[in-house]
Design a protein around this motif. Structure first.
Motif, PDB file in Angstrom:
ATOM      1  N   ALA A 105       0.795  -1.178   0.181  1.00 23.13           N
ATOM      2  CA  ALA A 105       0.103  -0.320  -0.100  1.00 23.13           C
ATOM      3  C   ALA A 105       1.096   0.921  -0.199  1.00 23.13           C
ATOM      4  N   ARG A 106       0.488   2.286  -0.722  1.00 27.12           N
ATOM      5  CA  ARG A 106       1.697   3.213  -0.757  1.00 27.12           C
ATOM      6  C   ARG A 106       1.243   3.745   0.625  1.00 27.12           C
ATOM      7  N   SER A 107       2.181   4.836   1.197  1.00 26.72           N
ATOM      8  CA  SER A 107       2.405   5.557   2.338  1.00 26.72           C
ATOM      9  C   SER A 107       1.404   6.395   1.856  1.00 26.72           C
ATOM     10  N   ALA A 108       0.623   7.126   3.293  1.00 20.48           N
ATOM     11  CA  ALA A 108      -0.324   8.036   3.342  1.00 20.48           C
ATOM     12  C   ALA A 108       0.741   9.352   3.768  1.00 20.48           C
ATOM     13  N   GLU A 109       1.978   9.233   4.240  1.00 19.29           N
ATOM     14  CA  GLU A 109       2.595  10.512   4.665  1.00 19.29           C
ATOM     15  C   GLU A 109       3.891  10.977   3.335  1.00 19.29           C
ATOM     16  N   ASP A 110       4.299   9.494   2.494  1.00 20.82           N
ATOM     17  CA  ASP A 110       4.891   9.809   1.610  1.00 20.82           C
ATOM     18  C   ASP A 110       4.201   9.308   0.046  1.00 20.82           C
ATOM     19  N   GLU A 111       3.933   9.673  -1.190  1.00 21.70           N
ATOM     20  CA  GLU A 111       3.102   8.773  -1.617  1.00 21.70           C
ATOM     21  C   GLU A 111       3.913   8.070  -2.587  1.00 21.70           C
ATOM     22  N   ARG A 112       5.817   8.492  -2.011  1.00 21.84           N
ATOM     23  CA  ARG A 112       6.218   7.708  -3.328  1.00 21.84           C
ATOM     24  C   ARG A 112       6.789   6.072  -2.802  1.00 21.84           C
ATOM     25  N   GLN A 113       6.038   6.399  -1.797  1.00 19.07           N
ATOM     26  CA  GLN A 113       6.525   4.933  -0.786  1.00 19.07           C
ATOM     27  C   GLN A 113       5.518   3.806  -0.822  1.00 19.07           C
ATOM     28  N   VAL A 114       5.639   2.672  -0.751  1.00 12.36           N
ATOM     29  CA  VAL A 114       5.281   1.578  -0.660  1.00 12.36           C
ATOM     30  C   VAL A 114       5.748   0.877   0.168  1.00 12.36           C
ATOM     31  N   ILE A 115       4.635   0.757   1.364  1.00 14.46           N
ATOM     32  CA  ILE A 115       4.812   0.225   2.799  1.00 14.46           C
ATOM     33  C   ILE A 115       4.328  -1.504   2.444  1.00 14.46           C
ATOM     34  N   VAL A 116       5.080  -2.049   2.263  1.00 10.89           N
ATOM     35  CA  VAL A 116       5.179  -4.099   2.700  1.00 10.89           C
ATOM     36  C   VAL A 116       4.302  -4.538   4.296  1.00 10.89           C
ATOM     37  N   SER A 117       3.774  -5.288   4.325  1.00  8.13           N
ATOM     38  CA  SER A 117       2.523  -5.630   5.813  1.00  8.13           C
ATOM     39  C   SER A 117       2.478  -6.646   5.338  1.00  8.13           C
ATOM     40  N   LEU A 118       2.416  -7.176   7.108  1.00  7.60           N
ATOM     41  CA  LEU A 118       1.943  -9.229   6.543  1.00  7.60           C
ATOM     42  C   LEU A 118       0.739  -9.162   6.582  1.00  7.60           C
ATOM     43  N   THR A 119      -0.078 -10.136   5.730  1.00  7.95           N
ATOM     44  CA  THR A 119      -1.360  -9.926   6.246  1.00  7.95           C
ATOM     45  C   THR A 119      -1.581 -11.324   6.995  1.00  7.95           C
ATOM     46  N   GLN A 120      -3.549 -11.404   8.108  1.00 10.80           N
ATOM     47  CA  GLN A 120      -3.318 -12.516   9.218  1.00 10.80           C
ATOM     48  C   GLN A 120      -2.153 -14.228   8.710  1.00 10.80           C
ATOM     49  N   ALA A 121      -2.595 -14.168   7.156  1.00 10.07           N
ATOM     50  CA  ALA A 121      -2.304 -15.775   6.822  1.00 10.07           C
ATOM     51  C   ALA A 121      -0.739 -15.340   6.593  1.00 10.07           C
ATOM     52  N   GLY A 122       0.018 -14.283   6.873  1.00  7.64           N
ATOM     53  CA  GLY A 122       1.635 -14.267   6.417  1.00  7.64           C
ATOM     54  C   GLY A 122       2.196 -14.581   7.906  1.00  7.64           C
ATOM     55  N   ARG A 123       1.199 -14.120   8.692  1.00  2.00           N
ATOM     56  CA  ARG A 123       1.888 -14.006  10.318  1.00  2.00           C
ATOM     57  C   ARG A 123       1.540 -14.759  10.575  1.00  2.00           C
ATOM     58  N   ASP A 124       0.617 -15.893  10.375  1.00  2.40           N
ATOM     59  CA  ASP A 124       0.181 -17.624  10.597  1.00  2.40           C
ATOM     60  C   ASP A 124       1.075 -18.007   9.955  1.00  2.40           C
ATOM     61  N   LEU A 125       2.074 -18.022   8.944  1.00  5.75           N
ATOM     62  CA  LEU A 125       2.904 -18.841   7.953  1.00  5.75           C
ATOM     63  C   LEU A 125       4.028 -19.089   8.964  1.00  5.75           C
ATOM     64  N   ARG A 126       4.172 -17.859   9.881  1.00  7.91           N
ATOM     65  CA  ARG A 126       5.790 -18.178  10.819  1.00  7.91           C
ATOM     66  C   ARG A 126       5.845 -19.836  11.718  1.00  7.91           C
ATOM     67  N   THR A 127       4.510 -19.485  11.919  1.00 10.66           N
ATOM     68  CA  THR A 127       5.325 -20.825  12.976  1.00 10.66           C
ATOM     69  C   THR A 127       5.200 -22.179  12.052  1.00 10.66           C
ATOM     70  N   THR A 128       4.651 -22.841  11.362  1.00 14.45           N
ATOM     71  CA  THR A 128       5.698 -23.516  10.371  1.00 14.45           C
ATOM     72  C   THR A 128       6.113 -23.641   9.974  1.00 14.45           C
ATOM     73  N   ALA A 129       7.245 -22.129   9.240  1.00 13.43           N
ATOM     74  CA  ALA A 129       8.352 -21.660   8.711  1.00 13.43           C
ATOM     75  C   ALA A 129       9.522 -22.103   9.798  1.00 13.43           C
ATOM     76  N   VAL A 130       8.910 -21.907  11.170  1.00 16.42           N
ATOM     77  CA  VAL A 130       9.666 -22.058  11.650  1.00 16.42           C
ATOM     78  C   VAL A 130      10.799 -23.659  12.430  1.00 16.42           C
ATOM     79  N   GLN A 131      10.166 -24.493  11.212  1.00 17.63           N
ATOM     80  CA  GLN A 131      10.741 -25.723  11.480  1.00 17.63           C
ATOM     81  C   GLN A 131      11.828 -25.987  10.504  1.00 17.63           C
ATOM     82  N   VAL A 132      11.622 -24.285   9.190  1.00 12.77           N
ATOM     83  CA  VAL A 132      12.696 -24.178   7.717  1.00 12.77           C
ATOM     84  C   VAL A 132      13.831 -25.459   8.469  1.00 12.77           C
ATOM     85  N   PRO A 133      14.572 -24.208   8.873  1.00 13.75           N
ATOM     86  CA  PRO A 133      15.628 -23.641   9.761  1.00 13.75           C
ATOM     87  C   PRO A 133      16.576 -25.149  10.601  1.00 13.75           C
ATOM     88  N   TYR A 134      15.598 -25.252  11.085  1.00 17.27           N
ATOM     89  CA  TYR A 134      15.748 -26.555  11.812  1.00 17.27           C
ATOM     90  C   TYR A 134      16.236 -28.151  10.886  1.00 17.27           C
TER      91      TYR A 134
END
Lengths: 167, 167
Positions: A105-134
């Motif tokens: 999403a474009r930043s409100a303060e500076d329209e040149r910037q795009v802010i990248v944010s996690l969705t809930q699915a993105g946050r949830d994915l972390r739980t599964t991903a923790v096993q990957v490095p091991y």
DNA sequence: CTTAATTAAATTGTTTGCAATTTAATTTTG
DNA sequence: CAAAATTAAATTGCAAACAATTTAATTAAG
């Protein structure tokens, strides 16, 4: 027993010869660059089936690693962290967005910037991903100490390589 | 002899599960994979201007390194050496051929095989290329001993990673 | 204030990597 | 020998990387 073939001769030359003139300097197995390149590709291939289960490619996984550390970052900030530019990141981020793990999403303060944010699915994915490095550590047959030591060495090398470019 | 070689990198496995539960396991700067990936990309960027003078990209340079060691090899042999397949090599070789540094020709004995051979321009290029490793070593600000040590460590890691895939 | 310079992403075009498939040649089998 | 299996490259399609350019927004200068 015959020592007079070219290989034996060149490898047994006196070490007094300057590196730049050493005939063996171009041997593939002497190249740090190729050791890095081929190891990195081998590592990516090892990750591939593990990350496929998460629905991510390897560079996409790297983006997620950054976001799990720090949510809501600009494309530039992501690029500084991963040493990638917008030409690489923009299409990459669009694919992860299509997968549903982040929002752009474009930043409100500076329209040149795009802010990248996690969705809930993105946050949830972390739980599964923790096993990957091991799993990767096991497959690489290295101790955690060895992995850490090599990682530190490579960070130092990377700094030198980046500094060497601009000098 | 064991299938996995007895190098310093392959001695022990991670001791127990705690690593998998460690919240910090996913931190970007802890990842060996990212240290490899980013170092390899940095290395490629360092080579780029040097190789541009020779008219080569970095993977094209790797192909030339193999041919300077052993002229007249099949695409498969090249692939085994570089850990790349025909899907990558075929278009890559066509571009180097268009540059005039090599020739591709079907083998007379086995028409399935394509033999890759240096042209005179390809052989001549070696003289200029000999300076490249020296220039890179300087830019990387590492001693030859450090470079060799790291290269050896990475070869061991690469072996482990490739073995870890098929296991 | 408004024009110029700078900055942030996106876009365009080229070159990798690689999985999956295809084509063609050689070997193996029945 | 002929069909089946195997092998070697090439092809196809997708996802990076990255240089170079473009677009749009912000800041700096005159």
């Amino acid at each position: 027993m015959n020592q007079r073939n070219a290989t034996s001769l060149s490898s047994s030359l006196p070490s007094a010869a300057p590196a730049a003139l050493d005939e063996s300097a171009l041997r593939l197995d002497k190249q740090l660059c190729f050791a890095l390149y081929s190891s990195s590709l081998a590592m990516t291939k090892l990750y591939k089936p593990l990350l496929a289960k998460l629905g991510l490619t390897y560079p996409q996984y790297l983006v997620m690693l950054v976001l799990w550390e720090e949510d809501g970052v600009t494309v530039s900030a992501l690029g500084e962290r991963l040493f990638l530019d917008s030409g690489t990141l923009t299409p990459l981020l669009k694919r992860i967005e299509a997968q549903g793990f982040l929002r752009r999403a474009r930043s409100a303060e500076d329209e040149r910037q795009v802010i990248v944010s996690l969705t809930q699915a993105g946050r949830d994915l972390r739980t599964t991903a923790v096993q990957v490095p091991y799993a990767v550590a096991c497959a690489s047959a290295c101790s955690l100490e060895q992995i850490q030591a090599l990682t530190t060495e490579l960070h130092a090398l990377r700094s030198n390589l980046i500094a060497g470019r601009s000098d």
